[in-house]
Design a protein around this motif. Structure first.
Motif, PDB file in Angstrom:
ATOM      1  N   GLN A   1       0.848  -1.207   0.000  1.00 45.80           N
ATOM      2  CA  GLN A   1       0.000   0.000   0.000  1.00 45.80           C
ATOM      3  C   GLN A   1       0.876   1.247   0.000  1.00 45.80           C
ATOM      4  O   GLN A   1       2.095   1.148   0.184  1.00 45.80           O
ATOM      5  N   THR A   2       0.246   2.408  -0.217  1.00 39.60           N
ATOM      6  CA  THR A   2       1.019   3.646  -0.361  1.00 39.60           C
ATOM      7  C   THR A   2       0.424   4.778   0.475  1.00 39.60           C
ATOM      8  O   THR A   2      -0.764   4.763   0.805  1.00 39.60           O
TER       9      THR A   2
ATOM     10  N   GLU B   1     -13.510   8.528   6.128  1.00 39.31           N
ATOM     11  CA  GLU B   1     -12.415   8.229   5.190  1.00 39.31           C
ATOM     12  C   GLU B   1     -12.367   6.716   4.976  1.00 39.31           C
ATOM     13  O   GLU B   1     -12.416   5.954   5.942  1.00 39.31           O
TER      14      GLU B   1
ATOM     15  N   GLY C   1      -9.924   3.821   3.690  1.00 40.96           N
ATOM     16  CA  GLY C   1      -8.518   3.563   3.352  1.00 40.96           C
ATOM     17  C   GLY C   1      -7.592   4.356   4.253  1.00 40.96           C
ATOM     18  O   GLY C   1      -6.952   5.314   3.829  1.00 40.96           O
ATOM     19  N   THR C   2      -7.496   3.932   5.518  1.00 43.06           N
ATOM     20  CA  THR C   2      -6.672   4.669   6.500  1.00 43.06           C
ATOM     21  C   THR C   2      -5.199   4.660   6.104  1.00 43.06           C
ATOM     22  O   THR C   2      -4.505   5.668   6.274  1.00 43.06           O
TER      23      THR C   2
ATOM     24  N   SER D   1      -1.510   4.764   6.075  1.00 43.97           N
ATOM     25  CA  SER D   1      -0.560   5.224   7.096  1.00 43.97           C
ATOM     26  C   SER D   1      -1.226   6.090   8.164  1.00 43.97           C
ATOM     27  O   SER D   1      -0.649   6.336   9.218  1.00 43.97           O
TER      28      SER D   1
ATOM     29  N   GLN E   1      -3.607  11.001   5.748  1.00 47.55           N
ATOM     30  CA  GLN E   1      -4.807  11.736   5.317  1.00 47.55           C
ATOM     31  C   GLN E   1      -5.772  11.904   6.507  1.00 47.55           C
ATOM     32  O   GLN E   1      -6.399  12.954   6.661  1.00 47.55           O
TER      33      GLN E   1
ATOM     34  N   ILE F   1     -11.866   3.882   7.911  1.00 51.83           N
ATOM     35  CA  ILE F   1     -11.961   2.415   7.799  1.00 51.83           C
ATOM     36  C   ILE F   1     -10.791   1.885   6.969  1.00 51.83           C
ATOM     37  O   ILE F   1     -10.501   2.419   5.890  1.00 51.83           O
ATOM     38  N   GLU F   2     -10.130   0.860   7.478  1.00 48.75           N
ATOM     39  CA  GLU F   2      -9.013   0.216   6.775  1.00 48.75           C
ATOM     40  C   GLU F   2      -9.250  -1.287   6.773  1.00 48.75           C
ATOM     41  O   GLU F   2      -9.617  -1.869   7.784  1.00 48.75           O
ATOM     42  N   ARG F   3      -9.021  -1.931   5.609  1.00 46.20           N
ATOM     43  CA  ARG F   3      -9.284  -3.383   5.558  1.00 46.20           C
ATOM     44  C   ARG F   3      -8.127  -4.219   6.088  1.00 46.20           C
ATOM     45  O   ARG F   3      -8.310  -5.357   6.467  1.00 46.20           O
TER      46      ARG F   3
ATOM     47  N   ASP G   1     -14.537  -3.675   5.636  1.00 46.11           N
ATOM     48  CA  ASP G   1     -14.757  -3.291   4.238  1.00 46.11           C
ATOM     49  C   ASP G   1     -15.416  -1.905   4.196  1.00 46.11           C
ATOM     50  O   ASP G   1     -16.607  -1.760   4.443  1.00 46.11           O
ATOM     51  N   GLY G   2     -14.625  -0.912   3.840  1.00 43.41           N
ATOM     52  CA  GLY G   2     -15.105   0.465   3.817  1.00 43.41           C
ATOM     53  C   GLY G   2     -16.156   0.740   2.760  1.00 43.41           C
ATOM     54  O   GLY G   2     -16.840   1.761   2.819  1.00 43.41           O
TER      55      GLY G   2
ATOM     56  N   THR H   1      -9.826   6.816  -0.435  1.00 42.50           N
ATOM     57  CA  THR H   1      -8.432   6.981  -0.848  1.00 42.50           C
ATOM     58  C   THR H   1      -7.892   5.708  -1.514  1.00 42.50           C
ATOM     59  O   THR H   1      -6.735   5.353  -1.356  1.00 42.50           O
TER      60      THR H   1
ATOM     61  N   ILE I   1     -10.727  -2.692  -2.467  1.00 41.89           N
ATOM     62  CA  ILE I   1     -11.128  -4.103  -2.530  1.00 41.89           C
ATOM     63  C   ILE I   1     -12.319  -4.296  -1.603  1.00 41.89           C
ATOM     64  O   ILE I   1     -12.199  -4.090  -0.392  1.00 41.89           O
TER      65      ILE I   1
HETATM   66  N1  SAM Z   1      -5.071   7.547   3.070  1.00 44.19           N
HETATM   67  C1  SAM Z   1      -3.860   6.766   3.138  1.00 44.19           C
HETATM   68  C2  SAM Z   1      -2.701   7.548   3.698  1.00 44.19           C
HETATM   69  O1  SAM Z   1      -2.831   8.763   3.905  1.00 44.19           O
HETATM   70  O2  SAM Z   1      -1.662   6.919   3.956  1.00 44.19           O
HETATM   71  C3  SAM Z   1      -3.490   6.147   1.820  1.00 44.19           C
HETATM   72  C4  SAM Z   1      -4.424   5.077   1.448  1.00 44.19           C
HETATM   73  S1  SAM Z   1      -3.769   3.841   0.370  1.00 44.19           S
HETATM   74  C5  SAM Z   1      -3.553   4.710  -1.112  1.00 44.19           C
HETATM   75  C6  SAM Z   1      -5.280   2.910   0.132  1.00 44.19           C
HETATM   76  C7  SAM Z   1      -5.713   2.141   1.358  1.00 44.19           C
HETATM   77  O3  SAM Z   1      -7.028   1.641   1.129  1.00 44.19           O
HETATM   78  C8  SAM Z   1      -4.835   0.932   1.676  1.00 44.19           C
HETATM   79  O4  SAM Z   1      -4.353   1.008   2.979  1.00 44.19           O
HETATM   80  C9  SAM Z   1      -5.799  -0.252   1.494  1.00 44.19           C
HETATM   81  O5  SAM Z   1      -5.523  -1.330   2.346  1.00 44.19           O
HETATM   82  C10 SAM Z   1      -7.126   0.400   1.791  1.00 44.19           C
HETATM   83  N2  SAM Z   1      -8.313  -0.290   1.277  1.00 44.19           N
HETATM   84  C11 SAM Z   1      -8.501  -0.935   0.101  1.00 44.19           C
HETATM   85  N3  SAM Z   1      -9.756  -1.410   0.021  1.00 44.19           N
HETATM   86  C12 SAM Z   1     -10.390  -1.059   1.179  1.00 44.19           C
HETATM   87  C13 SAM Z   1     -11.703  -1.250   1.697  1.00 44.19           C
HETATM   88  N4  SAM Z   1     -12.667  -1.887   1.025  1.00 44.19           N
HETATM   89  N5  SAM Z   1     -11.989  -0.748   2.913  1.00 44.19           N
HETATM   90  C14 SAM Z   1     -11.056  -0.085   3.626  1.00 44.19           C
HETATM   91  N6  SAM Z   1      -9.790   0.124   3.196  1.00 44.19           N
HETATM   92  C15 SAM Z   1      -9.471  -0.352   1.980  1.00 44.19           C
END
Ligand code: SAM
Length: 206
Positions: A49-50, A74, A76-77, A79, A82, A96-98, A124-125, A141, A197
């Motif tokens: 992830q990034t 939000e 996709g938590t 790091s 954001q 929410i982070e998966r 699952d966000g 995100t 996802i």
């Molecule tokens: N906002 C983050 C930050 O500031 O570091 C960057 C987010 S990264 C680009 C995308 C994130 O979305 C990943 O950590 C990934 O695991 C998460 N993700 C993917 N599908 C998800 C879902 N259905 N629900 C929650 N998180 C999800």
């Protein structure tokens, strides 16, 4: 970073710029990448992830036109960067982070920084956070094939949502405002995110 990457590219929202100037981005990247933390690019944060490019974080934050009293969701938590930028501006952030390991380290970081207006949920966000809805703003995100319907349902009237919409490789940032007549959307430029996802997005796997 704020002057060269954000103001120079036309971002003007005062609250967003103040938050970007205040949140220590170097504390959200792996120690080996600290010297690159303020570069104009995304960086890996583990688990494939990034952390997004500073400009994209600021663009998405300002797309919500965030107010002090707002409650924001939000998806996709990652790091937690954001999340921290939003928490600097608004009243409460629900994130929410998966991936449990990312959620846990983001939580530790946010606590250490004193962000006490944040809640993090592992799951699952794309299903949103119905118990805390409606939200004044929703940020996704990660890249979705379309705006997940549960998130639109959980947006307050007049609330704003920003979602990268496209395929797994390239997307367009879509910004929507919820009206009584439906979601009014505009395109806010191309972007590149890791895939979202979940049930209302991409299936797991390549
Ligand atoms: N906002 C983050 C930050 O500031 O570091 C960057 C987010 S990264 C680009 C995308 C994130 O979305 C990943 O950590 C990934 O695991 C998460 N993700 C993917 N599908 C998800 C879902 N259905 N629900 C929650 N998180 C999800």
């Amino acid at each position: 970073m704020v002057v060269r990457q954000l103001i120079a590219r036309g971002l003007t929202d005062r609250r967003t710029l103040a938050a970007m100037a205040s949140v220590p981005r170097h504390l959200f990247v792996p120690p080996s990448l600290m010297s690159a933390a303020y570069d104009d690019s995304p960086l890996p944060v583990g688990q494939s992830q990034t952390i997004s490019q500073p400009y994209i974080v600021a663009l998405m934050t300002s797309a919500l036109a965030p107010r002090r009293t707002a409650r924001v969701l939000e998806i996709g938590t990652g790091s937690g960067y954001q999340t921290a930028v939003l928490a600097y501006i608004v009243q409460r952030v629900y994130s929410i982070e998966r991936l449990p390991a990312l959620a846990e380290s983001a939580w530790d970081r946010l606590r250490q920084l004193g962000c006490d207006n944040v809640e993090i949920h592992v799951g699952d966000g794309t299903l949103g956070w119905p118990d805390a809805a409606p939200f004044d703003g929703i940020l996704v995100t990660a890249a979705a094939p379309e705006i997940p319907a549960p998130l639109v349902e959980q947006l307050a009237l007049g609330g704003r949502i920003a979602v990268p919409v496209g395929d797994r490789v390239l997307q367009e940032l879509i910004v929507g405002v919820k009206r009584a007549s439906g979601l009014e959307t505009r395109r806010a430029g191309p972007c590149r995110f890791v895939p979202l996802i979940g049930r209302f997005a991409f299936p797991e796997g390549p």
